[in-house]
Design an enzyme around this catalytic site. Structure first.
Site, short mmCIF file in Angstrom:
data_model
loop_
_atom_site.label_atom_id
_atom_site.label_comp_id
_atom_site.label_asym_id
_atom_site.label_seq_id
_atom_site.Cartn_x
_atom_site.Cartn_y
_atom_site.Cartn_z
N ASP A 38 5.79 0.43 -1.15
CA ASP A 38 5.03 1.63 -1.61
C ASP A 38 3.78 0.59 -0.65
O ASP A 38 3.78 -0.64 -0.17
CB ASP A 38 4.74 0.92 -2.62
N ASP A 40 -0.39 1.21 -1.51
CA ASP A 40 -1.80 0.73 -2.35
C ASP A 40 -1.33 -0.90 -3.32
O ASP A 40 -0.72 -0.02 -3.90
CB ASP A 40 -2.05 1.46 -2.96
#
Length: 289
Positions: A38, A40
């Protein structure tokens, strides 16, 4: 065992299993490894000096490209939907339509602002977005060993690519799957491209991009990095996966969410703003046997 795994911020439900996965992966060559992450709050910091760092959406939301009225509307959306996103009492099924609703409304507001492509660089430069401490070693080491890094993000692809580019680590082994902006001939935002990627449909993103996974089919050992339970499906498109080591960053509402993270991730890093543990594991997996 890797010394960094005994750091006070590291929690494991089954340390022996973690050790076995690492040992098995290390016995294979580095050409069998891929990293799926991922962006953020996983590759970027959650906070710095006690202050929250922005996500790729926040970078836009707080920028000079957005009117005050739009900022207020985006903040209302955040205050409404973020508590739902991290609510450990709700199921992913319950959250899913609400996350789609949030992202769709936010994207509609951004499109109305006619954001200019040529100003994105400045906006990222002026923001407080930061990759986690130790990012340089992480990105450079993967590149040096030709290990693919696939980033699945519900954020804004154009913005997060700029963050990586400005940090000087956008190497050729990095591939990003995210929500990309579509600009008109004057360079103003007119829409977002393709299917919406949000926090709970990264599995579909993974499966839609099986072409990329196809190229990587000999890479059946996966290191997965995420900061939400929705990130656990990012590797669903991997061809004939043999081993997966899942590392979860638990940044917020720790006590409330710790049990569910320990049940889902092999290693849980609590309020850890560094890449120290992923780096230690990666160095261990790539050291010459």
């Amino acid at each position: 065992m890797i010394p960094e795994l005994s750091n006070p911020s590291v929690f494991m439900r089954d340390p022996q299993r973690v050790e076995e996965i690492i040992k098995t992966m290390q016995m294979d060559s580095t050409s069998t490894i891929q990293v799926i992450s991922d962006f953020d709050m996983t590759l970027t910091r959650f906070a710095y000096n006690g202050k929250r760092c922005p996500t790729s959406h926040n970078i836009l939301d707080n920028s000079k490209l957005i009117s005050e009225e739009c900022k207020a509307q985006l903040k209302d959306l955040l205050n409404t939907y973020y508590p739902i996103e991290i609510d450990s009492k709700r199921t992913a099924e319950e959250k899913l339509p609400l996350m789609v609703e949030w992202w769709t409304k936010a994207h509609t507001l951004l499109v109305q602002q006619r954001i200019r492509k040529d100003l994105l660089q400045d906006v990222v430069k002026e923001s407080d977005a930061m990759l986690r401490e130790g990012y340089q070693l992480f990105f450079d080491h993967l590149q040096e060993h030709s290990i693919p890094l696939l980033i699945f993000s519900a954020g804004v692809g154009d913005v997060l690519e700029e963050v990586i580019r400005q940090a000087g680590v956008f190497h050729p082994n990095v591939k990003v799957f995210s929500n990309y902006m579509d600009f008109d001939e004057t360079g103003a935002l007119k829409a977002f491209k393709g299917e919406l990627i949000h926090i709970y449909n990264k599995r579909e993103g993974a499966l839609l991009n099986t072409g990329h996974f196809q190229e990587l089919k000999s890479r059946h050992n996966v290191l997965l990095l995420g900061d939400s339970l929705g990130d656990l499906t990012m590797a669903d498109g991997v061809h004939s996966m043999e081993n997966i080591l899942k590392i979860g960053f638990l940044n917020d509402k720790v006590e409330e969410r710790k049990t569910s993270y320990l049940n889902a991730y092999d290693i849980v890093l609590v309020k850890d703003e560094t890449m120290e543990v992923p780096n230690a594991i990666m160095l261990h997996l790539t050291c010459t046997k």
